[in-house]
Design an enzyme around this catalytic site. Structure first.
Site, PDB file in Angstrom:
ATOM      1  N   GLY A  47       0.833  -1.183   0.000  1.00  0.00           N
ATOM      2  CA  GLY A  47       0.000   0.000   0.000  1.00  0.00           C
ATOM      3  C   GLY A  47       0.871   1.238   0.000  1.00  0.00           C
ATOM      4  O   GLY A  47       2.028   1.191   0.452  1.00  0.00           O
ATOM      5  N   GLN A  52       3.097   9.996   1.137  1.00  0.00           N
ATOM      6  CA  GLN A  52       4.356   9.263   1.309  1.00  0.00           C
ATOM      7  C   GLN A  52       5.340   9.509   0.166  1.00  0.00           C
ATOM      8  O   GLN A  52       6.524   9.231   0.312  1.00  0.00           O
ATOM      9  CB  GLN A  52       4.088   7.756   1.439  1.00  0.00           C
ATOM     10  N   CYS A  99       5.272   0.109   7.792  1.00  0.00           N
ATOM     11  CA  CYS A  99       4.990   1.252   6.924  1.00  0.00           C
ATOM     12  C   CYS A  99       6.263   1.612   6.175  1.00  0.00           C
ATOM     13  O   CYS A  99       7.339   1.628   6.769  1.00  0.00           O
ATOM     14  CB  CYS A  99       4.522   2.422   7.784  1.00  0.00           C
ATOM     15  N   LEU A 100       6.113   1.905   4.902  1.00  0.00           N
ATOM     16  CA  LEU A 100       7.288   2.276   4.106  1.00  0.00           C
ATOM     17  C   LEU A 100       7.920   3.568   4.615  1.00  0.00           C
ATOM     18  O   LEU A 100       9.077   3.842   4.330  1.00  0.00           O
ATOM     19  CB  LEU A 100       6.906   2.414   2.629  1.00  0.00           C
ATOM     20  N   HIS A 141      -5.065   1.950   7.353  1.00  0.00           N
ATOM     21  CA  HIS A 141      -3.683   2.436   7.475  1.00  0.00           C
ATOM     22  C   HIS A 141      -3.395   3.484   6.386  1.00  0.00           C
ATOM     23  O   HIS A 141      -2.876   4.564   6.674  1.00  0.00           O
ATOM     24  CB  HIS A 141      -2.717   1.248   7.361  1.00  0.00           C
ATOM     25  N   GLU A 142      -3.765   3.154   5.145  1.00  0.00           N
ATOM     26  CA  GLU A 142      -3.476   4.077   4.031  1.00  0.00           C
ATOM     27  C   GLU A 142      -4.249   5.376   4.171  1.00  0.00           C
ATOM     28  O   GLU A 142      -3.701   6.457   3.955  1.00  0.00           O
ATOM     29  CB  GLU A 142      -3.813   3.424   2.689  1.00  0.00           C
ATOM     30  N   HIS A 145      -2.911   7.979   6.471  1.00  0.00           N
ATOM     31  CA  HIS A 145      -1.829   8.817   5.942  1.00  0.00           C
ATOM     32  C   HIS A 145      -2.366  10.143   5.405  1.00  0.00           C
ATOM     33  O   HIS A 145      -1.660  11.154   5.408  1.00  0.00           O
ATOM     34  CB  HIS A 145      -1.096   8.096   4.801  1.00  0.00           C
TER      35      HIS A 145
HETATM   36 NI    NI Z   1       2.163   3.468   5.791  1.00  0.00          NI
END
Ligand code: NI
Length: 189
Positions: A47, A52, A99-100, A141-142, A145
């Protein structure tokens, strides 16, 4: 198409409220989404949200691999522009997330188990789906952001927060993060 740089926790773009996309069919929006897909697959992650990649716009993409969600059989690559999420019950459950934007880390987070989400896809159509379990977790989660929320801000017990490598060493529990492999249970999102 290009692989974009991913912002890490601490960068202000991750802390703000992203703006709505006024024209979901604009070429610039589609070009950004194409780059986001390439960036997510390269990471690898399951995701990714526009903030991000340093763009404060309400866009998320995700893909739930089949082996991640045995009940639903996975979810194909999904693009949501201006997404909305609504819980369908009060029920919540804990699960490990990564998370990235926090590379190498994971923690247990409470999320609603059943949600309904909607958004505009690449064709300009409104899509609406009910989701449970892993898919519901990824979408929550996405979409967090887009409101400046990173998963550690949702954690109620920080003792489960740490480096995936160390957590994996210390326990047999599957740790898998936002990345498909992420080191096992934290799914990199
Ligand atoms: Ni994330």
């Amino acid at each position: 198409m290009a692989i974009l740089k991913i912002a890490r926790m601490g960068h202000p773009v991750l802390a703000g409220i992203a703006h709505r996309v006024t024209d979901p069919m604009a070429p610039a929006v589609h070009s950004l989404i194409a780059d986001m897909i390439e960036t997510m697959l390269d990471a690898p992650g399951i995701g990714l949200s526009a903030p991000q990649v340093h763009v404060p716009a309400r866009i998320v993409i995700f893909e739930v691999p089949e082996n991640r969600d045995l009940e639903s059989g996975g979810v194909p690559l999904t693009v949501l522009i201006n997404p909305e999420v609504e819980p369908l019950s009060e029920e919540m459950e804990e699960g490990v997330e990564g998370c990235l934007s926090l590379p190498g880390m994971a923690g247990r987070v409470l999320r609603y188990t059943k949600i309904r989400y909607s958004g505009i896809n690449l064709a300009g159509d409104v899509i609406e789906r009910d989701a449970e379990g892993y898919q519901a977790r990824v979408v929550q989660h996405e979409c967090d952001h887009l409101d400046g929320i990173l998963y550690p801000m949702r954690m109620t017990d920080l003792t489960s927060f740490g480096y995936i490598e160390e957590i994996a060493k210390a326990s047999d529990e599957d740790v898998e993060a936002e990345a498909a492999e992420p080191e096992r249970e934290a799914a990199n999102t």
